[in-house]
Design a protein around this motif. Structure first.
Motif, PDB file in Angstrom:
ATOM      1  N   LEU A   1       2.466  44.071  54.715  1.00 46.68           N
ATOM      2  CA  LEU A   1       3.903  44.319  54.754  1.00 46.68           C
ATOM      3  C   LEU A   1       4.200  45.582  53.964  1.00 46.68           C
ATOM      4  O   LEU A   1       3.844  45.680  52.787  1.00 46.68           O
ATOM      5  CB  LEU A   1       4.663  43.131  54.151  1.00 46.68           C
ATOM      6  N   GLY A   2       4.827  46.548  54.616  1.00 46.67           N
ATOM      7  CA  GLY A   2       5.182  47.794  53.944  1.00 46.67           C
ATOM      8  C   GLY A   2       6.494  47.690  53.202  1.00 46.67           C
ATOM      9  O   GLY A   2       6.648  48.203  52.105  1.00 46.67           O
ATOM     10  N   GLY A   3       7.461  47.007  53.790  1.00 47.56           N
ATOM     11  CA  GLY A   3       8.762  46.857  53.168  1.00 47.56           C
ATOM     12  C   GLY A   3       9.751  46.202  54.106  1.00 47.56           C
ATOM     13  O   GLY A   3       9.473  46.026  55.297  1.00 47.56           O
ATOM     14  N   THR A   4      10.892  45.824  53.540  1.00 46.73           N
ATOM     15  CA  THR A   4      11.961  45.212  54.326  1.00 46.73           C
ATOM     16  C   THR A   4      13.286  45.833  53.920  1.00 46.73           C
ATOM     17  O   THR A   4      13.397  46.480  52.890  1.00 46.73           O
ATOM     18  CB  THR A   4      12.040  43.688  54.085  1.00 46.73           C
ATOM     19  N   HIS A   5      14.291  45.614  54.741  1.00 52.16           N
ATOM     20  CA  HIS A   5      15.659  46.006  54.398  1.00 52.16           C
ATOM     21  C   HIS A   5      16.583  44.901  54.884  1.00 52.16           C
ATOM     22  O   HIS A   5      16.481  44.497  56.040  1.00 52.16           O
ATOM     23  CB  HIS A   5      16.057  47.324  55.052  1.00 52.16           C
ATOM     24  N   PRO A   6      17.494  44.403  54.102  1.00 47.58           N
ATOM     25  CA  PRO A   6      17.541  44.648  52.665  1.00 47.58           C
ATOM     26  C   PRO A   6      16.304  44.056  52.002  1.00 47.58           C
ATOM     27  O   PRO A   6      15.683  43.145  52.528  1.00 47.58           O
ATOM     28  CB  PRO A   6      18.826  43.970  52.216  1.00 47.58           C
ATOM     29  N   ASP A   7      15.996  44.575  50.820  1.00 46.29           N
ATOM     30  CA  ASP A   7      14.768  44.168  50.163  1.00 46.29           C
ATOM     31  C   ASP A   7      14.976  43.163  49.030  1.00 46.29           C
ATOM     32  O   ASP A   7      14.050  42.862  48.298  1.00 46.29           O
ATOM     33  CB  ASP A   7      13.984  45.377  49.655  1.00 46.29           C
TER      34      ASP A   7
ATOM     35  N   GLU B   1      15.719  39.318  47.583  1.00 46.65           N
ATOM     36  CA  GLU B   1      15.252  37.991  47.995  1.00 46.65           C
ATOM     37  C   GLU B   1      16.347  37.104  48.569  1.00 46.65           C
ATOM     38  O   GLU B   1      16.047  36.110  49.225  1.00 46.65           O
ATOM     39  CB  GLU B   1      14.588  37.287  46.812  1.00 46.65           C
ATOM     40  N   ASN B   2      17.607  37.429  48.342  1.00 43.45           N
ATOM     41  CA  ASN B   2      18.709  36.569  48.760  1.00 43.45           C
ATOM     42  C   ASN B   2      19.269  36.912  50.138  1.00 43.45           C
ATOM     43  O   ASN B   2      20.173  36.236  50.613  1.00 43.45           O
ATOM     44  CB  ASN B   2      19.829  36.616  47.715  1.00 43.45           C
ATOM     45  N   SER B   3      18.760  37.953  50.772  1.00 47.42           N
ATOM     46  CA  SER B   3      19.264  38.372  52.073  1.00 47.42           C
ATOM     47  C   SER B   3      18.196  38.215  53.144  1.00 47.42           C
ATOM     48  O   SER B   3      17.011  38.376  52.879  1.00 47.42           O
ATOM     49  CB  SER B   3      19.690  39.838  52.025  1.00 47.42           C
ATOM     50  N   ILE B   4      18.640  37.918  54.339  1.00 47.07           N
ATOM     51  CA  ILE B   4      17.714  37.862  55.470  1.00 47.07           C
ATOM     52  C   ILE B   4      17.482  39.295  55.942  1.00 47.07           C
ATOM     53  O   ILE B   4      18.438  40.016  56.244  1.00 47.07           O
ATOM     54  CB  ILE B   4      18.290  37.000  56.610  1.00 47.07           C
ATOM     55  N   PRO B   5      16.227  39.728  55.999  1.00 46.56           N
ATOM     56  CA  PRO B   5      15.965  41.119  56.376  1.00 46.56           C
ATOM     57  C   PRO B   5      16.328  41.412  57.832  1.00 46.56           C
ATOM     58  O   PRO B   5      16.216  40.548  58.698  1.00 46.56           O
ATOM     59  CB  PRO B   5      14.472  41.287  56.130  1.00 46.56           C
ATOM     60  N   ILE B   6      16.765  42.646  58.078  1.00 43.59           N
ATOM     61  CA  ILE B   6      17.071  43.107  59.431  1.00 43.59           C
ATOM     62  C   ILE B   6      16.077  44.182  59.875  1.00 43.59           C
ATOM     63  O   ILE B   6      16.139  44.679  60.984  1.00 43.59           O
ATOM     64  CB  ILE B   6      18.511  43.652  59.524  1.00 43.59           C
ATOM     65  N   PHE B   7      15.132  44.522  58.971  1.00 42.92           N
ATOM     66  CA  PHE B   7      14.121  45.540  59.252  1.00 42.92           C
ATOM     67  C   PHE B   7      12.869  45.214  58.452  1.00 42.92           C
ATOM     68  O   PHE B   7      12.950  44.686  57.335  1.00 42.92           O
ATOM     69  CB  PHE B   7      14.623  46.923  58.826  1.00 42.92           C
ATOM     70  N   CYS B   8      11.703  45.521  59.045  1.00 42.90           N
ATOM     71  CA  CYS B   8      10.465  45.473  58.272  1.00 42.90           C
ATOM     72  C   CYS B   8       9.492  46.503  58.814  1.00 42.90           C
ATOM     73  O   CYS B   8       9.611  46.963  59.950  1.00 42.90           O
ATOM     74  CB  CYS B   8       9.833  44.082  58.264  1.00 42.90           C
ATOM     75  N   SER B   9       8.566  46.850  57.958  1.00 39.32           N
ATOM     76  CA  SER B   9       7.488  47.760  58.305  1.00 39.32           C
ATOM     77  C   SER B   9       6.185  47.036  58.026  1.00 39.32           C
ATOM     78  O   SER B   9       6.017  46.459  56.948  1.00 39.32           O
ATOM     79  CB  SER B   9       7.581  49.027  57.449  1.00 39.32           C
ATOM     80  N   VAL B  10       5.269  47.031  59.000  1.00 41.48           N
ATOM     81  CA  VAL B  10       3.952  46.441  58.803  1.00 41.48           C
ATOM     82  C   VAL B  10       2.904  47.495  59.140  1.00 41.48           C
ATOM     83  O   VAL B  10       3.156  48.414  59.918  1.00 41.48           O
ATOM     84  CB  VAL B  10       3.732  45.167  59.652  1.00 41.48           C
ATOM     85  N   ALA B  11       1.722  47.343  58.530  1.00 45.07           N
ATOM     86  CA  ALA B  11       0.693  48.365  58.733  1.00 45.07           C
ATOM     87  C   ALA B  11      -0.696  47.756  58.637  1.00 45.07           C
ATOM     88  O   ALA B  11      -0.902  46.704  58.046  1.00 45.07           O
ATOM     89  CB  ALA B  11       0.848  49.456  57.685  1.00 45.07           C
TER      90      ALA B  11
ATOM     91  N   ILE C   1       4.032  49.952  62.206  1.00 43.81           N
ATOM     92  CA  ILE C   1       5.055  49.586  63.192  1.00 43.81           C
ATOM     93  C   ILE C   1       6.329  49.225  62.442  1.00 43.81           C
ATOM     94  O   ILE C   1       6.289  48.494  61.456  1.00 43.81           O
ATOM     95  CB  ILE C   1       4.623  48.388  64.063  1.00 43.81           C
ATOM     96  N   TYR C   2       7.458  49.727  62.918  1.00 42.79           N
ATOM     97  CA  TYR C   2       8.766  49.357  62.389  1.00 42.79           C
ATOM     98  C   TYR C   2       9.377  48.328  63.324  1.00 42.79           C
ATOM     99  O   TYR C   2       9.374  48.508  64.541  1.00 42.79           O
ATOM    100  CB  TYR C   2       9.698  50.557  62.318  1.00 42.79           C
TER     101      TYR C   2
END
Length: 152
Positions: A35-41, A43-53, A62-63
């Motif tokens: 996992l590269g990262g998420t947005h929002p990052d 812990e209390n929010s459900i992410p709407i974006f992530c990056s994996v590698a 891949i985004y």
């Protein structure tokens, strides 16, 4: 040739995801990506974006963007094109021996839907294809001739 045309060093495909948490779980646990990262990052929010590698320096990255399933019409009575989900696909090259090793791991674990088993292709690739829970497809391959970068 202009200098800019020789400066490209990476391409990052963008895929749709119905559930970013589900995407993260599948790619990190079943496909062994990082996992590269998420947005929002937070812990209390459900992410709407992530990056994996996968690979050195996230060579294969891949985004994923949260996308809703298509609805038939919006308030104005026309199709809502901003909400249309679509499947994507990408190819990821692996090293000479690593392709078969990765395939063996995935088939042994049995948690990944393999839509095309590993086989040599007439166009000079040895490859297999997997499908994620959203229907996106990844084809992992190596060149049959000419050598492949890898850990060898």
């Amino acid at each position: 040739m202009a200098a800019f045309s020789n400066s490209a060093w990476k391409i990052i495909p963008q895929f749709c995801s119905i559930s970013i948490p589900q995407t993260i779980k599948f790619y990190t646990e079943s496909l062994h990506f990082t996992l590269g990262g998420t947005h929002p990052d937070d812990e209390n929010s459900i992410p709407i974006f992530c990056s994996v590698a996968i690979g050195k320096k996230a060579d294969a990255n891949i985004y994923f963007f949260k996308t809703k399933l298509p609805s038939s019409t919006n308030e104005r009575g026309s199709e809502d094109t901003e909400r249309v989900f679509h499947h994507s696909s990408a190819m990821i090259a692996l090293g000479t021996t690593e392709l078969d090793e990765y395939y063996d791991i995935l088939t042994k674990e049995g948690t990944v839907k393999i839509t095309r088993p590993i086989e040599d292709q007439p166009w000079g690739y040895r490859q297999f294809t997997v499908e994620d829970p959203d229907g996106n497809k990844l084809t992992f391959f190596k060149f049959l001739e000419g050598g492949n970068p890898g850990t060898e």
